[in-house]
Enzyme design. Sequence first.
Site, PDB file in Angstrom:
ATOM      1  N   HIS A 143       0.810  -1.216   0.000  1.00  0.00           N
ATOM      2  CA  HIS A 143       0.000   0.000   0.000  1.00  0.00           C
ATOM      3  C   HIS A 143       0.843   1.266   0.000  1.00  0.00           C
ATOM      4  O   HIS A 143       0.348   2.346  -0.308  1.00  0.00           O
ATOM      5  CB  HIS A 143      -0.991  -0.004   1.178  1.00  0.00           C
ATOM      6  CG  HIS A 143      -0.379   0.271   2.514  1.00  0.00           C
ATOM      7  ND1 HIS A 143      -0.034  -0.718   3.396  1.00  0.00           N
ATOM      8  CD2 HIS A 143      -0.066   1.436   3.131  1.00  0.00           C
ATOM      9  CE1 HIS A 143       0.460  -0.194   4.496  1.00  0.00           C
ATOM     10  NE2 HIS A 143       0.449   1.120   4.360  1.00  0.00           N
ATOM     11  N   ASP A 173       0.574  -7.577   1.522  1.00  0.00           N
ATOM     12  CA  ASP A 173       0.922  -6.162   1.689  1.00  0.00           C
ATOM     13  C   ASP A 173       2.437  -5.956   1.695  1.00  0.00           C
ATOM     14  O   ASP A 173       2.975  -5.185   2.486  1.00  0.00           O
ATOM     15  CB  ASP A 173       0.310  -5.609   2.975  1.00  0.00           C
ATOM     16  CG  ASP A 173       0.316  -4.075   2.999  1.00  0.00           C
ATOM     17  OD1 ASP A 173       0.315  -3.468   1.914  1.00  0.00           O
ATOM     18  OD2 ASP A 173       0.354  -3.500   4.105  1.00  0.00           O
ATOM     19  N   SER A 257       4.627   2.654   7.968  1.00  0.00           N
ATOM     20  CA  SER A 257       4.341   1.467   7.172  1.00  0.00           C
ATOM     21  C   SER A 257       5.526   1.118   6.284  1.00  0.00           C
ATOM     22  O   SER A 257       6.056   1.958   5.563  1.00  0.00           O
ATOM     23  CB  SER A 257       3.104   1.698   6.302  1.00  0.00           C
ATOM     24  OG  SER A 257       1.939   1.715   7.082  1.00  0.00           O
TER      25      SER A 257
END
Length: 413
Positions: A143, A173, A257
């Site tokens: 993402h 992911d 992230s």
Amino acid sequence: MGYYDDHSQNRFREQKGNRGGVFLASVVGAILGAILVIIAIPALSNRGILPYQIETNENKAVESTTNNNNQNVIQKQIAYDVTTNTTKAVDKAADAVVGINNIQSTSFWSDEEADSGEEAAGTGSGVVYKKAGNKAYVVTNHHVVEGAAKLEVSFSDGTKIPAKLLGSDVWTDLAVLEVDADKIKKVAEFGDSDKLKIGEPVIAIGNPLGATFSGSVTQGIISGLKRTIPVDINQDGLIDWNAEVLQTDAAINPGNSGGALINIAGQLIGINSMKIAQNAVEGIGLSIPINSARPIIDDLEKFGTVKRPYMGVDLKSVSEIPAYYQEEALKLPRNINYGVALRQVVPNSPAAQAGLQELDVIVEMDGEKINDVIDLRKHLYQKKKIGEQMKIKFYRDGKLKQTTLTLTGDTTQ
């Protein structure tokens, strides 16, 4: 008349004389002792013998003398070189964590982007895990790089270099980037996430909120192992996948992230992926275990995609189908309210070659009950390999049947 003893008087005079000599010697000794102490203090202080001199590794003491109410007071400013297991771990891993810039627009100014309807660039973090020849490889989140027109890797000194996306996987992911190795200082060392214990200290490193807080370090513990988090891949409001993650209370914010979760030895044990951000929830950060991530990373680096077993079917959980259609269209027995219905079977796929058809309902794989699409994908992706056979039990027209298919790796599902 009194008796006079000349010898007694002499003894008295001798004792009196001796006392005077002792007193004089004591005074002289005290004066000499005081002089010696005054001379010795600077030497003892310089050698670090006096109790008020505190030393640590590579201490630097600055001494000054001030006069306060006619009294000399010695002041010392001591610089400490603090070294702990945490600082050692950060020193070992920090330079392997980089920033990721997702550039989705060719516009220069943010207001121009808004006028043109283009999205502004996003930011995240990444971890350099390999250096080979003149190339280095960075793992981050899917993402973080999704939708990028261009990608950049940024370093703590502000340097930015272009990055090439080798591959990305929506299910886990994860994504892998390739960059020139000239600017790479350190490569992360892999740890073993299977050996983690609840309560074990961990450290998160990344760029929360972008470049302003690049290289931020937060510390916490492992709060939970093998947590299962539902994931809606296509944002249709239905759960498509259950991600297995580590739970930590180390602060993980937007921009973290793709960053590193390391153990106290400075080893990479997780890729920080997401945070539960609700008003009533604090201190729950989630990270992809590195042991689960490594095979995905290897595939993305080598092939640009993850080599998963492929069936060739379009799926829908029976629990999501109204009871009327379960009975009328699928013709399931009334006591069967679970399983996976096949909405479509790709021609010449493993499923087609095994005789599966549209509206068949899979209820069992290799003796394992299949409740829904998540169960089917979990069994297929985590327990099977390309080239293996898989036994399937399914309902067709209300009757339980069985078949065996051979899995291929033509594409991902």
